[in-house]
Design a protein around this motif. Structure first.
Motif, PDB file in Angstrom:
ATOM      1  N   ASP A 211       8.736   5.319   5.474  1.00 54.00           N
ATOM      2  CA  ASP A 211       8.033   4.416   6.453  1.00 54.00           C
ATOM      3  C   ASP A 211       6.947   3.423   5.894  1.00 54.00           C
ATOM      4  N   GLU A 212       6.124   3.990   5.103  1.00 57.72           N
ATOM      5  CA  GLU A 212       5.258   3.282   4.412  1.00 57.72           C
ATOM      6  C   GLU A 212       5.571   2.326   3.105  1.00 57.72           C
ATOM      7  N   ASN A 213       6.896   2.324   2.761  1.00 56.66           N
ATOM      8  CA  ASN A 213       7.375   1.610   1.743  1.00 56.66           C
ATOM      9  C   ASN A 213       6.538   1.963   0.578  1.00 56.66           C
ATOM     10  N   LEU A 214       6.465   3.371   0.339  1.00 53.47           N
ATOM     11  CA  LEU A 214       5.966   3.772  -0.879  1.00 53.47           C
ATOM     12  C   LEU A 214       6.703   4.599  -1.765  1.00 53.47           C
ATOM     13  N   LEU A 215       8.168   4.381  -1.443  1.00 57.53           N
ATOM     14  CA  LEU A 215       9.018   5.498  -2.278  1.00 57.53           C
ATOM     15  C   LEU A 215       9.104   5.314  -3.751  1.00 57.53           C
ATOM     16  N   PRO A 216       8.981   6.398  -4.339  1.00 61.00           N
ATOM     17  CA  PRO A 216       9.308   6.410  -5.722  1.00 61.00           C
ATOM     18  C   PRO A 216      10.618   6.060  -6.152  1.00 61.00           C
TER      19      PRO A 216
END
Length: 325
Positions: free
Chosen positions: A101-106
């Motif tokens: 959701d926060e566009n922080l995926l590794p």
């Protein structure tokens, strides 16, 4: 799709540990229903809000979630997402969906837990589009691997394994594209305490040996030798839940030592009372207005008996040792 294999486990102690997964999820579900923090996915794992939880329990979970997330997000920012994350003993945790959701995926997010817990979570993912769609959205092909105890996609993998069996854990993770060369964040919440000290040391040693640039975040009990700690232990024992690793939870120093003796370069630890005091205070103030707290002393005692310990090793010189609250 592979045929479902029966999983037989009559070990009462392990069954009691698995039950703690439900406890944590139910408490988080109640706290989020009250607005302590936002989590749109918990409802798909626990439908009902359940009975009321005391304000000090809700505030304790708030500090736990916000504290772990703060360090996790700092690692993701430091590596600019060129990393992998492993949630050890993940239970019904929803961190993957928050990061999406926060566009922080590794590069890839791994979850490991008992096969029975994993089978349950996979069933929820399969049957709830709000859980499956974010996984499919970041997957490049039409098919993904789906078995009773494994779901593997480009960016998310959940697999059933016993964290006490290091060789099997290592083999399974590498089968699903775990990359030892990639900066890696591992985290666990109230997991290591259910292993013997030698078992948890083996696990954190494996992590230090496997990854040259890594961070390990561990949330669990501390200061357990006083009376309050003894009552916590007795309450769990009544449910056949033994804290096999409680001797490592005697102090912040003993928590740090577990990492420093097993190949980690730096280790820090703070009790949750201290963490509570250094979280963003505007949001803490908002949260504290949600419910009146009658027993401030009880909250302090509770927070003083949990901690976050984090350890780093940093061959790539990313500045991981500087990550802190």
């Amino acid at each position: 799709m592979a045929a479902r294999q029966p999983f037989i486990d009559t070990d009462t102690a392990d069954e009691a540990v698995r039950a703690t997964c439900d406890d944590a999820t139910i408490c988080k579900r109640f706290a989020t229903s009250k607005g302590y923090w936002k989590d749109s996915c918990l409802q798909y794992f626990v439908r009902n809000v359940g009975e009321r939880k005391a304000p000090e329990i809700n505030r304790g979970y708030y500090a736990r979630v916000k504290g772990v997330n703060l360090l996790l997000d700092a690692f993701l920012e430091k590596t600019e997402g060129h990393c992998q994350v492993i949630n050890l003993g993940a239970g019904l945790d929803t961190t993957f969906w928050r990061l999406k959701d926060e566009n922080l995926l590794p590069r890839k997010f791994f979850e490991v837990d008992f096969p029975t817990v994993v089978a349950r979570k996979i069933h929820s993912i399969k049957t709830k589009p709000p859980l499956s769609k974010p996984i499919i959205d970041v997957h490049s092909t039409d098919s993904l691997l789906l078995e009773s105890h494994v779901l593997d996609s480009d960016r998310y993998c959940i697999l059933g394994a016993d964290l006490r069996n290091i060789s099997s854990l290592d083999e399974k993770l590498k089968r699903f594209q775990l990359d030892p060369e990639l900066p890696t964040l591992l985290f666990s919440e109230c997991v290591l305490v259910y292993m013997t000290p030698s078992q948890s040391s083996n696990l954190v040693h494996w992590a230090a040996e496997t990854f040259h640039t890594a961070m390990f975040i561990n949330y669990e009990q501390v200061n357990m030798s006083d009376r309050f700690g003894q009552v916590m232990i007795e309450n769990l024992q009544r449910r056949q839940c033994t804290l096999a690793g409680v001797e490592v939870c005697q102090s912040l120093d003993s928590q740090k030592e577990r990492f420093l003796k097993t190949g980690w370069e730096h280790a820090n630890a703070l009790d949750m009372m201290t963490v509570y005091g250094v979280l963003p205070q505007d949001d803490v103030a908002r949260m504290e207005r949600l419910e009146f707290l009658d027993e401030n002393e009880l909250l302090q005692q509770l927070l003083q008996h949990y901690c976050i310990c984090w350890a780093t090793k940093d061959k790539l010189n990313l500045g991981l040792s500087q990550l802190a609250f």
